[in-house]
Motif scaffolding. Structure first.
Motif, short mmCIF file in Angstrom:
data_model
loop_
_atom_site.label_atom_id
_atom_site.label_comp_id
_atom_site.label_asym_id
_atom_site.label_seq_id
_atom_site.Cartn_x
_atom_site.Cartn_y
_atom_site.Cartn_z
N THR A 67 0.91 -1.24 -0.15
CA THR A 67 -0.09 -0.02 -0.12
C THR A 67 0.77 1.29 -0.03
O THR A 67 0.45 2.32 -0.45
CB THR A 67 -1.04 0.01 1.19
OG1 THR A 67 -0.05 -0.26 2.29
CG2 THR A 67 -1.90 -1.04 1.13
N ASN A 68 2.10 1.12 0.67
CA ASN A 68 2.90 2.37 0.43
C ASN A 68 4.52 1.91 0.43
O ASN A 68 4.74 0.91 1.25
CB ASN A 68 2.80 3.20 1.64
CG ASN A 68 3.43 4.52 1.49
OD1 ASN A 68 3.90 4.96 0.40
ND2 ASN A 68 3.54 5.31 2.51
N LEU A 69 5.21 2.45 -0.40
CA LEU A 69 6.68 1.91 -0.16
C LEU A 69 7.54 3.23 -0.93
O LEU A 69 7.50 3.95 -1.38
CB LEU A 69 7.06 0.99 -1.37
CG LEU A 69 8.40 0.58 -1.63
CD1 LEU A 69 8.86 -0.13 -0.48
CD2 LEU A 69 8.62 -0.37 -2.92
N ARG A 70 8.60 3.59 0.20
CA ARG A 70 9.40 4.51 -0.03
C ARG A 70 10.89 3.96 0.22
O ARG A 70 11.27 3.14 1.02
CB ARG A 70 9.39 5.75 0.99
CG ARG A 70 8.18 6.45 0.72
CD ARG A 70 8.12 7.82 1.52
NE ARG A 70 8.42 7.68 2.88
CZ ARG A 70 7.59 7.37 3.84
NH1 ARG A 70 6.27 7.32 3.64
NH2 ARG A 70 7.81 7.44 5.14
N THR A 71 11.88 4.06 -0.83
CA THR A 71 13.04 3.47 -0.73
C THR A 71 14.10 3.87 -1.92
O THR A 71 13.36 4.76 -2.73
CB THR A 71 13.28 1.98 -0.59
OG1 THR A 71 14.39 1.31 -0.44
CG2 THR A 71 12.65 1.45 -2.03
N SER A 72 15.36 3.68 -1.81
CA SER A 72 16.22 3.75 -3.23
C SER A 72 16.30 2.42 -3.69
O SER A 72 17.05 1.49 -2.92
CB SER A 72 17.32 4.33 -2.69
OG SER A 72 17.32 5.45 -2.04
#
Length: 340
Positions: A67-72
């Motif tokens: 539902t939500n993903l933040r990363t490099s």
């Protein structure tokens, strides 16, 4: 190379056609739908992909839902890396760092997975990664969110924990360090672990016990356990200190789940044995005991035991054994008692 990208209601497919398909999540055969993605500094060069992901949500063919993903993101044909990761799923929220070699879920010569996380997770969200577990184990796993903090590396063949902290609110907590081999195959399980466990309501632990043990052994409420556990397939060894509502004890021994052979040394104070072996007519025990035998149904005549004891307080069936030292031999439905 793209400086900034926003992608709505998209799809993404990747197939390594020379790799056999795996059940559940298959990193070599990805199929993402309902993909919404916002990212910067995108580089896509053949099998190499890198990007700073500002936000993402998607569904994958295995059932995985993010539902939500933040990363490099850093991914090539051999591995995938997700530093500074923040992940949300329907019942999961985790933050940390993650790296996975693409062949980590293969049966032969699997790669490795590295994870450093804290947060909480839902077993239901992890189902695409748990397809190798048997139905008994899957049914036993808790349905409520699991609070997690871990630094681990390995695969489904061998995992190193340094450490693993797991808890269920008002129910259970565990701190463990060590390693586990073949964790999804109870018949081949091996492990060396140092554990510190507190269980107010260990219902799911009882559900996880092999049937050969759960028929006679029950883990009661309100216990704390600290010490070392050593497992080699059917052979379990432990050196533990038990405390809590069910009394206190230092326990050192072994148990074979295949033969039900056991060897136990115990020094206990008001240990509520009847809570652990509810089918036996056992009263609280205080004293020291050394027991060696086979089977746990001592009253049914199908088990044998040799017991040496220095008893301060104990009652077994109709036998009152307070303030005595002696030896007890049980077998073939007979009891032989020698009192000093």
């Amino acid at each position: 190379k793209v400086g900034s990208l926003d992608w709505h209601k998209g799809q993404f497919h990747m197939n390594r056609n020379f790799e056999p398909r795996q059940k559940g999540f298959d990193a070599a055969h990805l199929a993402m739908t309902e993909l919404n993605l916002g990212m910067d500094s995108l580089v896509y060069a053949g099998k190499d992909i890198s990007a700073n992901i500002r936000a993402a949500n998607l569904r994958e063919q295995s059932g995985l839902t993010i539902t939500n993903l933040r990363t490099s993101l850093r991914m090539d044909s051999l591995s995938m890396s997700l530093p500074n990761l923040f992940l949300q799923m329907p019942g999961t929220e985790l933050a940390g760092n993650f790296r996975m070699e693409m062949n980590v879920f293969e049966e032969t010569n699997p790669g490795r997975l590295y994870a450093d996380f804290k947060g909480f997770l839902s077993v239901a969200d992890m189902m695409p990664f748990l397809t190798s577990l048997d139905k008994h184990t899957l049914r036993a796993l808790p349905s409520q969110p699991i609070t997690l903090r871990t630094h681990m590396q390995g695969n489904l063949k061998y995992i190193t924990l340094n450490p693993l902290q797991v808890s269920l609110t008002d129910s259970f907590s565990l701190l463990a360090k060590g390693w586990i081999a073949q964790p999804t195959n109870m018949a081949r399980l091996r492990a060396d672990l140092r554990v510190d466990m507190r269980a107010e309501h260990p219902d799911f632990i009882n559900r996880l016990l092999p049937k050969s043990i759960s028929q006679t052994v029950h883990i009661p409420n309100g216990i704390a356990l600290k010490g070392d556990i050593h497992i080699r397939k059917n052979q379990y060894k432990a050196d533990l200190r038990l405390s809590g509502k069910q009394g206190k004890a230092r326990l050192k021994g072994s148990y074979n789940t295949a033969t039900q052979a056991y060897n136990l040394l115990a020094d206990a104070q008001n240990l509520q044995l009847g809570r652990f072996l509810p089918r036996q007519n056992l009263q609280p025990f205080s004293g020291k005991i050394a027991a060696k035998g086979k089977g746990t149904d001592l009253l049914g005549g199908k088990a044998s035991a040799n017991i040496a004891a220095n008893i301060r307080k104990f009652r077994y069936g109709n036998y009152i054994l307070d303030n005595i030292a002696g030896k007890i031999r049980l077998g073939n439905g007979l009891t032989d008692v020698h009192i000093k």
